[in-house]
Design a protein around this motif. Structure first.
Motif, PDB file in Angstrom:
ATOM      1  N   SER A 136       0.609  -0.666  -0.041  1.00 33.41           N
ATOM      2  CA  SER A 136      -0.196  -0.161   0.119  1.00 33.41           C
ATOM      3  C   SER A 136       0.892   1.405   0.508  1.00 33.41           C
ATOM      4  CB  SER A 136      -0.898   0.503   1.065  1.00 33.41           C
ATOM      5  OG  SER A 136      -0.401   0.321   2.564  1.00 33.41           O
ATOM      6  N   GLN A 137       1.854   1.273   0.612  1.00 33.41           N
ATOM      7  CA  GLN A 137       2.797   2.331   0.632  1.00 33.41           C
ATOM      8  C   GLN A 137       3.735   2.782  -0.907  1.00 33.41           C
ATOM      9  OE1 GLN A 137       5.510   1.573   3.002  1.00 33.41           O
ATOM     10  NE2 GLN A 137       4.488   1.989   5.046  1.00 33.41           N
ATOM     11  N   LYS A 138       3.362   1.536  -1.384  1.00 31.22           N
ATOM     12  CA  LYS A 138       4.315   1.882  -2.899  1.00 31.22           C
ATOM     13  C   LYS A 138       3.438   2.201  -3.963  1.00 31.22           C
ATOM     14  CE  LYS A 138       8.443  -0.114  -1.685  1.00 31.22           C
ATOM     15  NZ  LYS A 138       9.459   0.371  -1.462  1.00 31.22           N
ATOM     16  N   LEU A 139       2.078   1.704  -3.545  1.00 31.06           N
ATOM     17  CA  LEU A 139       0.777   2.184  -4.255  1.00 31.06           C
ATOM     18  C   LEU A 139       0.873   3.889  -4.439  1.00 31.06           C
ATOM     19  CD1 LEU A 139      -1.433  -0.768  -4.210  1.00 31.06           C
ATOM     20  CD2 LEU A 139      -0.585  -0.064  -5.599  1.00 31.06           C
ATOM     21  N   HIS A 140       0.436   4.191  -2.967  1.00 31.68           N
ATOM     22  CA  HIS A 140       0.755   5.540  -2.775  1.00 31.68           C
ATOM     23  C   HIS A 140       1.888   6.191  -3.445  1.00 31.68           C
ATOM     24  CE1 HIS A 140      -0.410   9.191  -0.483  1.00 31.68           C
ATOM     25  NE2 HIS A 140       0.829   9.115  -0.103  1.00 31.68           N
ATOM     26  N   GLU A 141       2.999   5.695  -3.230  1.00 35.61           N
ATOM     27  CA  GLU A 141       4.304   6.335  -4.246  1.00 35.61           C
ATOM     28  C   GLU A 141       3.746   6.844  -5.765  1.00 35.61           C
ATOM     29  OE1 GLU A 141       9.387   5.832  -4.398  1.00 35.61           O
ATOM     30  OE2 GLU A 141       7.599   4.962  -2.870  1.00 35.61           O
ATOM     31  N   MET A 142       3.200   5.934  -5.703  1.00 39.25           N
ATOM     32  CA  MET A 142       3.029   5.515  -7.600  1.00 39.25           C
ATOM     33  C   MET A 142       1.914   7.016  -7.537  1.00 39.25           C
ATOM     34  SD  MET A 142       3.286   1.434  -8.356  1.00 39.25           S
ATOM     35  CE  MET A 142       2.741   1.361  -9.760  1.00 39.25           C
ATOM     36  N   GLU A 143       0.961   7.011  -6.860  1.00 37.70           N
ATOM     37  CA  GLU A 143      -0.085   7.791  -6.567  1.00 37.70           C
ATOM     38  C   GLU A 143       0.450   9.422  -7.139  1.00 37.70           C
ATOM     39  OE1 GLU A 143      -3.086   7.050  -4.107  1.00 37.70           O
ATOM     40  OE2 GLU A 143      -3.726   5.112  -4.907  1.00 37.70           O
ATOM     41  N   ILE A 144       1.207   9.373  -6.467  1.00 36.05           N
ATOM     42  CA  ILE A 144       2.091  10.877  -6.280  1.00 36.05           C
ATOM     43  C   ILE A 144       2.627  10.787  -7.195  1.00 36.05           C
ATOM     44  CG2 ILE A 144       3.706  12.162  -5.156  1.00 36.05           C
ATOM     45  CD1 ILE A 144       2.793  10.470  -2.315  1.00 36.05           C
ATOM     46  N   ILE A 145       3.290   9.920  -7.853  1.00 37.49           N
ATOM     47  CA  ILE A 145       4.116  10.420  -9.205  1.00 37.49           C
ATOM     48  C   ILE A 145       3.862  10.220 -10.158  1.00 37.49           C
ATOM     49  CG2 ILE A 145       5.965   8.825 -10.753  1.00 37.49           C
ATOM     50  CD1 ILE A 145       7.291   7.728  -8.111  1.00 37.49           C
ATOM     51  N   ASP A 146       2.921   9.524 -10.096  1.00 37.92           N
ATOM     52  CA  ASP A 146       1.887   9.631 -11.381  1.00 37.92           C
ATOM     53  C   ASP A 146       0.662  11.413 -11.282  1.00 37.92           C
ATOM     54  OD1 ASP A 146      -0.153   8.476 -13.754  1.00 37.92           O
ATOM     55  OD2 ASP A 146      -2.346   8.574 -12.344  1.00 37.92           O
ATOM     56  N   LYS A 147       0.725  12.017 -10.215  1.00 34.75           N
ATOM     57  CA  LYS A 147      -0.735  12.991  -9.966  1.00 34.75           C
ATOM     58  C   LYS A 147       0.898  13.456 -10.990  1.00 34.75           C
ATOM     59  CE  LYS A 147      -3.378  12.630  -6.444  1.00 34.75           C
ATOM     60  NZ  LYS A 147      -3.582  12.424  -5.017  1.00 34.75           N
ATOM     61  N   LYS A 148       2.305  14.279 -10.385  1.00 34.82           N
ATOM     62  CA  LYS A 148       2.950  14.740 -10.870  1.00 34.82           C
ATOM     63  C   LYS A 148       3.473  14.950 -12.711  1.00 34.82           C
ATOM     64  CE  LYS A 148       5.956  15.399  -6.656  1.00 34.82           C
ATOM     65  NZ  LYS A 148       6.827  14.340  -6.246  1.00 34.82           N
ATOM     66  N   ARG A 149       3.453  13.284 -13.180  1.00 33.41           N
ATOM     67  CA  ARG A 149       3.151  13.046 -14.396  1.00 33.41           C
ATOM     68  C   ARG A 149       2.005  13.849 -14.975  1.00 33.41           C
ATOM     69  NH1 ARG A 149       5.498   7.162 -14.994  1.00 33.41           N
ATOM     70  NH2 ARG A 149       7.235   7.439 -14.252  1.00 33.41           N
ATOM     71  N   SER A 150       0.918  13.819 -14.328  1.00 36.29           N
ATOM     72  CA  SER A 150      -0.153  13.737 -15.706  1.00 36.29           C
ATOM     73  C   SER A 150       0.140  15.517 -14.946  1.00 36.29           C
ATOM     74  CB  SER A 150      -1.402  14.503 -14.509  1.00 36.29           C
ATOM     75  OG  SER A 150      -1.717  13.720 -13.245  1.00 36.29           O
ATOM     76  N   GLU A 151       0.368  16.391 -14.237  1.00 31.33           N
ATOM     77  CA  GLU A 151       0.431  18.557 -13.977  1.00 31.33           C
ATOM     78  C   GLU A 151       1.238  18.591 -15.047  1.00 31.33           C
ATOM     79  OE1 GLU A 151       0.838  18.968 -10.118  1.00 31.33           O
ATOM     80  OE2 GLU A 151      -1.094  18.497  -9.506  1.00 31.33           O
ATOM     81  N   GLU A 152       2.840  17.944 -15.465  1.00 32.92           N
ATOM     82  CA  GLU A 152       3.764  17.867 -16.261  1.00 32.92           C
ATOM     83  C   GLU A 152       3.381  18.095 -17.263  1.00 32.92           C
ATOM     84  OE1 GLU A 152       6.845  15.689 -15.791  1.00 32.92           O
ATOM     85  OE2 GLU A 152       7.062  16.496 -13.718  1.00 32.92           O
ATOM     86  N   MET A 153       1.969  16.834 -18.090  1.00 37.93           N
ATOM     87  CA  MET A 153       1.685  16.666 -19.275  1.00 37.93           C
ATOM     88  C   MET A 153       0.591  17.870 -19.779  1.00 37.93           C
ATOM     89  SD  MET A 153       3.657  14.643 -20.527  1.00 37.93           S
ATOM     90  CE  MET A 153       2.040  13.566 -22.052  1.00 37.93           C
ATOM     91  N   LYS A 154       0.027  17.504 -18.360  1.00 33.05           N
ATOM     92  CA  LYS A 154      -0.634  19.544 -18.466  1.00 33.05           C
ATOM     93  C   LYS A 154       0.188  20.426 -19.117  1.00 33.05           C
ATOM     94  CE  LYS A 154      -4.725  19.156 -16.406  1.00 33.05           C
ATOM     95  NZ  LYS A 154      -5.976  18.947 -15.135  1.00 33.05           N
ATOM     96  N   LYS A 155       0.655  20.563 -18.771  1.00 25.91           N
ATOM     97  CA  LYS A 155       1.076  22.171 -18.716  1.00 25.91           C
ATOM     98  C   LYS A 155       1.942  21.742 -20.090  1.00 25.91           C
ATOM     99  CE  LYS A 155       2.499  23.194 -14.037  1.00 25.91           C
ATOM    100  NZ  LYS A 155       3.840  23.384 -13.070  1.00 25.91           N
ATOM    101  N   ILE A 156       2.523  21.182 -20.484  1.00 25.27           N
ATOM    102  CA  ILE A 156       3.607  20.575 -21.851  1.00 25.27           C
ATOM    103  C   ILE A 156       2.289  21.301 -23.041  1.00 25.27           C
ATOM    104  CG2 ILE A 156       4.625  19.397 -23.205  1.00 25.27           C
ATOM    105  CD1 ILE A 156       6.227  18.319 -20.321  1.00 25.27           C
TER     106      ILE A 156
END
Length: 171
Positions: A136-156
């Protein structure tokens, strides 16, 4: 004190004498010529001629002076520093290649396999809470990375395709 007599088969014997036996019993013959060569023969050959000196490429003395001055001034060799910088950059590039998201997926898979092995051995209940918490800790970390990536993609995407100007959409 005399040498022992050679043993030979009697001539009346019907057995043939082996060739190796006859060769071993024969006295050694001395060579017709002596094996050593006279000094004149050796000197006439190439044995005593020296190779001509072939100079190697010379060093750049100015570069060597600068390098030694730098060593005396800073205590470090600038060539070593450049080599270390290149090695550090290569290590950083190699470390940047494995994606953290992929690493997390691999770690989750390893934990699932471990839990399955422990259940097969009858120790599943002992490790189930720990392993599920780690997953569950690894999944939470993956969610954070996914949110950062989606925000970066949105900016691009907003930089590449501005939405505020309607005239661009109608063309």
């Amino acid at each position: 004190g005399e040498a022992l007599p050679l043993q030979r088969f009697p001539p009346s014997s019907k057995q043939p004498v082996p060739a190796s036996y006859t060769a071993a019993c024969q006295p050694h013959k001395l060579p017709a010529r002596p094996l050593r060569r006279p000094a004149k023969v050796c000197q006439a050959g190439d044995a005593y001629t020296r190779e001509k000196f072939k100079p190697q490429p010379t060093r750049d003395l100015e570069k060597e002076k600068r390098r030694l001055q730098n060593i005396l001034a800073t205590g470090k060799d600038e060539v070593e520093d450049e080599a270390e910088q290149v090695l550090v950059q290569k290590k950083e590039e190699e470390m940047a290649e494995p994606d953290r998201f992929e690493e997390l997926m691999n770690e989750i898979q390893e934990r699932r396999e471990f839990l399955a092995e422990m259940e097969a051995l009858g120790q599943g209940r002992k490790y189930q809470g720990i392993v599920l918490t780690e997953i569950s800790q690894k999944l939470h970390e993956m969610e954070i990375i996914d949110k950062k990536r989606s925000e970066e993609m949105k900016k691009i995407m907003t930089k590449a395709f501005p939405v505020g100007n309607k005239s661009n959409l109608q063309d």
